[in-house]
Design a protein around this motif. Structure first.
Motif, PDB file in Angstrom:
ATOM      1  N   ILE A  32      -9.079   0.114  -2.603  1.00 46.43           N
ATOM      2  CA  ILE A  32      -7.986  -0.275  -1.722  1.00 46.43           C
ATOM      3  C   ILE A  32      -8.292  -1.672  -1.202  1.00 46.43           C
ATOM      4  O   ILE A  32      -9.389  -1.906  -0.676  1.00 46.43           O
TER       5      ILE A  32
ATOM      6  N   GLN B 223      -2.597   5.516   0.127  1.00 44.72           N
ATOM      7  CA  GLN B 223      -3.617   4.495   0.364  1.00 44.72           C
ATOM      8  C   GLN B 223      -3.792   4.223   1.854  1.00 44.72           C
ATOM      9  O   GLN B 223      -4.907   4.014   2.333  1.00 44.72           O
TER      10      GLN B 223
ATOM     11  N   LEU C 278       0.860  -1.178   0.000  1.00 45.01           N
ATOM     12  CA  LEU C 278       0.000   0.000   0.000  1.00 45.01           C
ATOM     13  C   LEU C 278       0.897   1.228   0.000  1.00 45.01           C
ATOM     14  O   LEU C 278       1.896   1.269   0.712  1.00 45.01           O
TER      15      LEU C 278
ATOM     16  N   TRP D  35      -9.808  11.215  -0.941  1.00 49.06           N
ATOM     17  CA  TRP D  35      -9.713   9.930  -1.628  1.00 49.06           C
ATOM     18  C   TRP D  35      -9.906  10.128  -3.123  1.00 49.06           C
ATOM     19  O   TRP D  35     -10.772  10.896  -3.560  1.00 49.06           O
TER      20      TRP D  35
END
Length: 214
Positions: free
Chosen positions: A195, A35, A31, A190
């Motif tokens: 994710i 994220q 990630l 975002w």
């Protein structure tokens, strides 16, 4: 004699996040920092005040860290609040062990930066990406300023944050630069990209949305 109840080993790719992996024998899905911010209900620094391990079922141990917050970069939490952070596995007083190699580890007195996902509303959190979402805050011996170090150990080894090794100097990241990156992302919002492990519904609920995200 230590009784080992179970061994969970994550057998996936090493995550980079743009940060040196430091000391992971195993890892989980990669990630980015952005994220991790998006997936977090709360991103904060704090000091570990207590650590305990408990049975939560016949064959499952959870370790709980009580963290007193000293700064909050994202989420509905305040300086001075205490949050309970859960990690899978642990070692009980009688030596019984549930070993989860990639669990986030804590020690009393440790200062930490944590990316937290809510497990039970308002009462308990986990870290995003297990050990990926937890950093020890240390003083950089070269500059005297705070830096962050991502480091964990399996429960078969004792964890003491005072002895977390320093990354090589070119790989050190200051706490302030990371917090700026966190705040910038939280302010931007975002981007609508999925994710792993987090529903789009939840991402919409905990984040500002970037322009064009519907």
């Amino acid at each position: 004699m230590v009784r080992v109840l179970r061994l969970l080993s994550a057998a996936v790719l090493v995550a980079s996040l743009g940060i040196a992996p430091s000391a992971f024998a195993t890892s989980i899905a990669a990630l980015s920092v952005e994220q991790m911010v998006d997936a977090s209900d709360v991103v904060a620094t704090g000091t570990v005040r207590a650590v305990r391990s408990e049975w939560v079922s016949d064959r499952r141990i959870i370790t709980y860290a009580e963290i007193e917050l000293d700064s909050v970069s994202k989420g509905l939490a305040d300086v001075g609040d205490f949050v309970t952070v859960e990690s899978p596995g642990g070692v009980l007083d009688d030596g019984t062990m549930s070993n989860v190699e990639f669990a986030a580890r804590y020690s009393v007195g440790e200062r930490t930066l944590v990316f937290l996902c809510e497990k039970r509303q308002g009462t308990s959190f986990g870290t995003v990406g297990m050990a990926l979402g937890k950093f020890t805050v240390k003083q950089d011996p070269a500059t005297g300023s705070d830096m962050i170090v991502r480091f964990t150990l399996p429960y078969t080894q004792e964890f003491d944050a005072r002895f977390v090794p320093n990354p090589p100097r070119p790989e050190r990241i200051s706490l302030n630069s990371m917090l700026e990156r966190v705040r910038s992302r939280a302010l931007l919002g975002w981007d609508g990209a999925p994710i792993p492990g987090v529903s789009d519904e939840h991402l919409r609920a905990i984040n500002k949305l970037q322009p064009g995200v519907k």
